[in-house]
Write a protein that holds these residues in place. Structure first.
Motif, mmCIF file in Angstrom:
data_model
loop_
_atom_site.group_PDB
_atom_site.id
_atom_site.type_symbol
_atom_site.label_atom_id
_atom_site.label_comp_id
_atom_site.label_asym_id
_atom_site.label_seq_id
_atom_site.Cartn_x
_atom_site.Cartn_y
_atom_site.Cartn_z
ATOM 1 N N LYS B 14 4.660 3.256 -43.402
ATOM 2 C CA LYS B 14 4.153 3.751 -42.129
ATOM 3 C C LYS B 14 4.471 2.735 -41.034
ATOM 4 O O LYS B 14 4.478 1.518 -41.266
ATOM 5 C CB LYS B 14 2.658 3.979 -42.210
ATOM 6 C CG LYS B 14 2.261 5.143 -43.106
ATOM 7 C CD LYS B 14 0.757 5.384 -43.066
ATOM 8 C CE LYS B 14 0.386 6.567 -43.932
ATOM 9 N NZ LYS B 14 -1.084 6.825 -43.913
ATOM 10 N N ARG B 15 4.693 3.242 -39.851
ATOM 11 C CA ARG B 15 4.970 2.391 -38.701
ATOM 12 C C ARG B 15 3.858 1.366 -38.539
ATOM 13 O O ARG B 15 2.679 1.680 -38.645
ATOM 14 C CB ARG B 15 5.087 3.255 -37.443
ATOM 15 C CG ARG B 15 5.571 2.538 -36.213
ATOM 16 C CD ARG B 15 5.796 3.517 -35.085
ATOM 17 N NE ARG B 15 4.641 4.381 -34.883
ATOM 18 C CZ ARG B 15 4.609 5.403 -34.044
ATOM 19 N NH1 ARG B 15 5.688 5.712 -33.351
ATOM 20 N NH2 ARG B 15 3.523 6.129 -33.899
ATOM 21 N N THR B 38 23.065 1.801 -40.750
ATOM 22 C CA THR B 38 22.437 3.058 -40.350
ATOM 23 C C THR B 38 23.404 4.205 -40.621
ATOM 24 O O THR B 38 24.603 3.992 -40.829
ATOM 25 C CB THR B 38 22.028 3.034 -38.872
ATOM 26 O OG1 THR B 38 23.177 2.681 -38.090
ATOM 27 C CG2 THR B 38 20.928 2.022 -38.632
ATOM 28 N N THR B 82 6.703 -2.787 -38.736
ATOM 29 C CA THR B 82 7.883 -1.923 -38.743
ATOM 30 C C THR B 82 7.839 -0.858 -37.664
ATOM 31 O O THR B 82 6.767 -0.343 -37.291
ATOM 32 C CB THR B 82 8.054 -1.242 -40.110
ATOM 33 O OG1 THR B 82 6.830 -0.579 -40.475
ATOM 34 C CG2 THR B 82 8.447 -2.241 -41.184
ATOM 35 N N GLU B 83 9.025 -0.532 -37.179
ATOM 36 C CA GLU B 83 9.209 0.511 -36.163
ATOM 37 C C GLU B 83 10.156 1.561 -36.746
ATOM 38 O O GLU B 83 10.918 1.271 -37.673
ATOM 39 C CB GLU B 83 9.810 -0.101 -34.896
ATOM 40 C CG GLU B 83 8.974 -1.216 -34.301
ATOM 41 C CD GLU B 83 9.684 -1.922 -33.151
ATOM 42 O OE1 GLU B 83 10.862 -1.613 -32.882
ATOM 43 O OE2 GLU B 83 9.039 -2.796 -32.521
ATOM 44 N N GLN B 84 10.137 2.750 -36.158
ATOM 45 C CA GLN B 84 11.005 3.811 -36.675
ATOM 46 C C GLN B 84 12.474 3.415 -36.592
ATOM 47 O O GLN B 84 13.286 3.808 -37.438
ATOM 48 C CB GLN B 84 10.728 5.119 -35.928
ATOM 49 C CG GLN B 84 9.428 5.770 -36.345
ATOM 50 C CD GLN B 84 9.276 7.171 -35.775
ATOM 51 O OE1 GLN B 84 9.666 7.444 -34.641
ATOM 52 N NE2 GLN B 84 8.674 8.059 -36.548
ATOM 53 N N ASP B 86 13.721 0.765 -37.371
ATOM 54 C CA ASP B 86 14.079 -0.104 -38.498
ATOM 55 C C ASP B 86 14.576 0.693 -39.693
ATOM 56 O O ASP B 86 15.090 0.115 -40.663
ATOM 57 C CB ASP B 86 12.871 -0.949 -38.937
ATOM 58 C CG ASP B 86 12.385 -1.891 -37.851
ATOM 59 O OD1 ASP B 86 11.164 -2.185 -37.835
ATOM 60 O OD2 ASP B 86 13.207 -2.324 -37.022
ATOM 61 N N SER B 87 14.414 2.005 -39.643
ATOM 62 C CA SER B 87 14.878 2.852 -40.747
ATOM 63 C C SER B 87 16.378 2.678 -40.926
ATOM 64 O O SER B 87 17.155 2.897 -39.980
ATOM 65 C CB SER B 87 14.540 4.319 -40.477
ATOM 66 O OG SER B 87 13.155 4.510 -40.433
ATOM 67 N N THR B 112 12.642 3.815 -44.972
ATOM 68 C CA THR B 112 12.262 4.902 -44.078
ATOM 69 C C THR B 112 10.907 4.570 -43.476
ATOM 70 O O THR B 112 9.936 4.363 -44.204
ATOM 71 C CB THR B 112 12.186 6.245 -44.815
ATOM 72 O OG1 THR B 112 13.454 6.520 -45.424
ATOM 73 C CG2 THR B 112 11.840 7.373 -43.848
ATOM 74 N N VAL B 113 10.859 4.504 -42.166
ATOM 75 C CA VAL B 113 9.602 4.236 -41.459
ATOM 76 C C VAL B 113 9.118 5.538 -40.840
ATOM 77 O O VAL B 113 9.823 6.170 -40.048
ATOM 78 C CB VAL B 113 9.796 3.170 -40.368
ATOM 79 C CG1 VAL B 113 8.468 2.880 -39.669
ATOM 80 C CG2 VAL B 113 10.375 1.893 -40.966
ATOM 81 N N VAL B 114 7.926 5.962 -41.247
ATOM 82 C CA VAL B 114 7.399 7.240 -40.760
ATOM 83 C C VAL B 114 6.230 7.026 -39.806
ATOM 84 O O VAL B 114 5.654 5.950 -39.749
ATOM 85 C CB VAL B 114 6.964 8.143 -41.944
ATOM 86 C CG1 VAL B 114 8.165 8.474 -42.808
ATOM 87 C CG2 VAL B 114 5.855 7.468 -42.753
#
Lengths: 113, 114
Positions: B14-15, B38, B82-84, B86-87, B112-114
């Motif tokens: 999670k973010r 990416t 984490t931030e989205q 960073d996915s 995966t950052v949700v």
């Protein structure tokens, strides 16, 4: 600023055909040019590499052509096979300098049977 | 399998959470690299170790990122808060004498950052 430009983004070739992927670079300090092959879910694997003191290097069905004056290099895959279907990345490095490989954006190759 | 090993292979977080990835290089390799990839892009350099010394860091490696290689063996990459954005796939590579000899990449950790 993208230092290594790769084309095409995707390529479809029939079995037995020749696949050609091109790259151009800007930094004249680059002196090592590898090509990497990446299958889905896997890390990149070194395929073949060239230094600018030669204009061509061949390993099996894979050949790198290098044009120093034009700052371009290309990968040729002869007799392309379905098992060659993968994403190919060109890259560049300054030997003895930064340990930073600069990659192109990749070419997704599909070889149809 | 004596190649470069990365753990975990996949991570969903999670973010705002912190995550840590591990890389075990090929045993005799003294150089270790972290890259980020990416979707639809080539790998981008993050950082590089020679033995335990971190010798180079990319501007991509913000202050939320930290990497270590204690004792010059395995390495960890930690991302805080984490931030989205960073996915990505985080790739580790190792080499014996530098990238102009062969560098071996691991299979990567997909974050995966949700």
């Amino acid at each position: 600023q993208q230092q290594v430009k790769q084309s095409p983004q995707s390529l479809i070739v029939q079995k037995g055909g020749i696949s050609i992927i091109n790259c151009a670079y800007e930094n004249t300090a680059f002196d090592y040019f590898p090509w990497y092959q990446q299958f889905p879910g896997k890390g990149p694997a070194l395929l073949i590499a060239i230094r600018p003191d030669v204009s061509e290097k061949k390993e099996g069905r894979f050949t790198i052509s290098f044009n120093k004056s034009a700052k371009q290099f290309s990968l040729h895959i002869m007799d392309s096979q379905p098992g060659d279907s993968a994403t190919y990345f060109c890259a560049a490095l300054t030997q003895g300098g930064s340990e930073k490989l600069v990659f192109g954006k990749g070419t997704k190759l599909t070889v149809n049977p | 399998d004596t190649g470069v090993s990365q753990d975990p292979r996949h991570k969903i977080t999670k973010r705002g959470q912190n995550v840590t990835f591990r890389c075990d290089p090929i045993s005799e390799h003294n150089r270790l690299y972290w890259y980020r990839q990416t979707l639809g892009q080539g790998p981008e350099f993050l950082t590089y170790f020679q033995n335990e010394a971190q010798l180079e860091k990319s501007r991509l490696l913000s202050d939320r990122f930290s990497a270590e290689r204690p004792k010059g063996s395995f390495s960890t990459l930690e991302i805080q808060r984490t931030e989205q954005g960073d996915s990505a796939m985080y790739l580790c590579a190792s080499s014996y004498r530098g990238l102009s000899t062969e560098a071996f990449f691991g299979q990567g950790t997909r974050l995966t950052v949700v």
